[in-house]
Scaffold this active site. Structure first.
Site, PDB file in Angstrom:
ATOM      1  N   CYS A   1     -19.690 -10.918   4.723  1.00 28.28           N
ATOM      2  CA  CYS A   1     -19.363 -11.805   3.595  1.00 28.28           C
ATOM      3  C   CYS A   1     -19.300 -13.261   4.053  1.00 28.28           C
ATOM      4  O   CYS A   1     -18.571 -13.592   4.995  1.00 28.28           O
ATOM      5  CB  CYS A   1     -18.018 -11.388   2.998  1.00 28.28           C
TER       6      CYS A   1
ATOM      7  N   CYS B   1     -24.890 -13.735  -4.603  1.00 28.03           N
ATOM      8  CA  CYS B   1     -24.851 -13.075  -3.289  1.00 28.03           C
ATOM      9  C   CYS B   1     -24.786 -11.559  -3.465  1.00 28.03           C
ATOM     10  O   CYS B   1     -24.096 -11.047  -4.338  1.00 28.03           O
ATOM     11  CB  CYS B   1     -23.634 -13.573  -2.516  1.00 28.03           C
TER      12      CYS B   1
ATOM     13  N   CYS C   1     -24.138  -2.340   3.076  1.00 29.11           N
ATOM     14  CA  CYS C   1     -23.385  -1.076   3.085  1.00 29.11           C
ATOM     15  C   CYS C   1     -24.337   0.080   3.425  1.00 29.11           C
ATOM     16  O   CYS C   1     -25.285   0.351   2.696  1.00 29.11           O
ATOM     17  CB  CYS C   1     -22.732  -0.843   1.728  1.00 29.11           C
TER      18      CYS C   1
ATOM     19  N   ASP D   1       0.835  -1.190   0.000  1.00 24.47           N
ATOM     20  CA  ASP D   1       0.000   0.000   0.000  1.00 24.47           C
ATOM     21  C   ASP D   1       0.882   1.257   0.000  1.00 24.47           C
ATOM     22  O   ASP D   1       0.521   2.264   0.588  1.00 24.47           O
ATOM     23  CB  ASP D   1      -0.906  -0.029   1.257  1.00 24.47           C
TER      24      ASP D   1
HETATM   25  S1  SF4 Z   1     -18.046 -10.072  -1.594  1.00 23.41           S
HETATM   26 FE1  SF4 Z   1     -18.920 -11.559  -0.160  1.00 23.41          FE
HETATM   27  S2  SF4 Z   1     -20.775 -10.574   0.598  1.00 23.41           S
HETATM   28 FE2  SF4 Z   1     -20.184  -9.495  -1.269  1.00 23.41          FE
HETATM   29  S3  SF4 Z   1     -21.289 -10.520  -2.916  1.00 23.41           S
HETATM   30 FE3  SF4 Z   1     -19.287 -11.505  -2.789  1.00 23.41          FE
HETATM   31  S4  SF4 Z   1     -19.636 -13.264  -1.454  1.00 23.41           S
HETATM   32 FE4  SF4 Z   1     -21.373 -11.870  -1.125  1.00 23.41          FE
HETATM   33  S1  SF4 Z   2     -16.300  -0.238   3.979  1.00 22.29           S
HETATM   34 FE1  SF4 Z   2     -17.796  -1.383   2.758  1.00 22.29          FE
HETATM   35  S2  SF4 Z   2     -19.705  -1.367   3.965  1.00 22.29           S
HETATM   36 FE2  SF4 Z   2     -18.372   0.216   4.793  1.00 22.29          FE
HETATM   37  S3  SF4 Z   2     -19.046   2.067   3.745  1.00 22.29           S
HETATM   38 FE3  SF4 Z   2     -17.286   1.245   2.599  1.00 22.29          FE
HETATM   39  S4  SF4 Z   2     -18.194  -0.045   1.015  1.00 22.29           S
HETATM   40 FE4  SF4 Z   2     -19.781   0.359   2.542  1.00 22.29          FE
END
Ligand code: SF4
Ligand code: SF4
Length: 313
Positions: free
Chosen positions: A247, A190, A197, A132
């Site tokens: 996830c 999924c 979010c 990073d």
């Molecule tokens: S990243 Fe994980 S939670 Fe998001 S769609 Fe893929 S499997 Fe589902």
């Molecule tokens: S880290 Fe993931 S869940 Fe959290 S605000 Fe950013 S995109 Fe959305």
């Protein structure tokens, strides 16, 4: 000198011995096919206050510009998930990755150890280590190395290991053939991360609008947080883990084996009162050596006040 394919096995074994969770190899090439999308993404203003993303686009797409004669990218993943508590429910939250020692130092140092070992065993080799810390498309190189796929949450997902990883690369002028096939995207139907979010930052195709992401808003954005995010940051004061927490591939996550990356209990146990009592010098003392310092005292204070304002509405 071992055969090239044996070198890959020996390097991987050494990397795992150092504490990395996964290691992969890909051929250094120019990623010119990604350039139009990346430039389009920039032109739409998605970088926000992350001006560094617009600099060095040519370098970002060509590791050969980082290391003369680059032939191989060694991708490394260091797990940072642990079963230790990471917060007290109902209190301001810090993203898991930021509760331990700064990964830039810890993971990069392990990468340098690996590079030194490679030089001793198979050198002389010219190489550089990044985590990073340079314009390089980290997840894309992991994907090409067959380590996993880039999920709809934008994270690298490694089968049977999840996504709680710091990524690092060694760009090397030795040729080491990749042994793995690219892993197909296994997100399937999924949509858990997209639905979870709170700010609607995920686009559904692995990309996101960072300007809506809580991580961007609480860390990268230096100006004020727009009012329309009031009530949407949940309890996050630095970063956000929601799209990883939901996830299913993180149900049995790879556990952290690098002690410096484990959460410091003093940070995981902070409640609202502890944040309220901080000042600029106690903040620096408490968070010394962690990624949280990146936000600066003024950033953390701004985030805390934003969360408090929500609670008082
Ligand atoms: S990243 Fe994980 S939670 Fe998001 S769609 Fe893929 S499997 Fe589902
Ligand atoms: S880290 Fe993931 S869940 Fe959290 S605000 Fe950013 S995109 Fe959305």
């Amino acid at each position: 000198m071992p055969e090239l394919y044996e070198i890959a096995t020996l390097i991987e074994r050494k990397a795992l011995g150092l504490g990395f969770s996964a290691c992969g190899f890909s051929t250094s090439v120019q990623l010119t096919e990604l350039e139009p999308d990346f430039r389009n993404w920039l032109s739409m203003g998605n970088a926000g206050e992350m001006n560094y993303l617009a600099r060095n686009v040519e370098i970002r797409l060509d590791p050969g510009k980082l290391v003369d004669g680059a032939k191989t990218i060694i991708s490394l993943a260091a797990g940072y998930y642990s079963d230790l508590p990471d917060h007290i429910p109902g209190n301001p939250r810090i993203s898991r990755y930021a509760l331990g020692d700064d990964y830039h130092r810890v993971v990069k140092s392990l990468g340098h150890e690996l590079l030194g070992w490679i030089n001793n065993e198979f050198g002389p080799a010219n190489g550089r280590v990044f985590t990073d810390s340079a314009p390089i498309l980290e997840r894309e190189w992991c994907r090409r190395a067959g380590m996993g796929w880039i999920g709809k949450n934008g994270c690298l997902i490694i089968p049977q290991q999840g996504s709680w990883f710091f990524l690092a690369e060694i760009v090397l002028d030795i040729e080491i053939p990749s042994r793995e096939k690219v892993v197909q995207n296994r997100c399937g139907n999924c949509t858990r991360c997209i639905e979870a979010c709170p700010t609607g930052a995920l686009n559904g195709d692995g990309s996101m609008n960072p300007l809506k992401c809580i991580s961007y808003l609480t860390i990268e954005q230096k100006s004020h947080i727009p009012d329309h995010f009031s009530g949407k940051l949940h309890d996050w004061i630095f970063g956000c883990d929601i799209c990883q927490e939901v996830c299913p591939w993180n149900k049995y996550p790879e556990k952290c084996t690098i002690s410096e990356l484990l959460p410091r209990s003093a940070l995981a146990e902070m409640d609202s009162e502890s944040f309220r009592n901080l000042n600029s010098s106690s903040f620096v003392k408490l968070f010394d050596g962690t990624p949280v310092l990146r936000a600066g005292w003024s950033g953390i204070l701004r985030n805390f006040e934003f969360l408090e304002r929500k609670d008082s509405e």
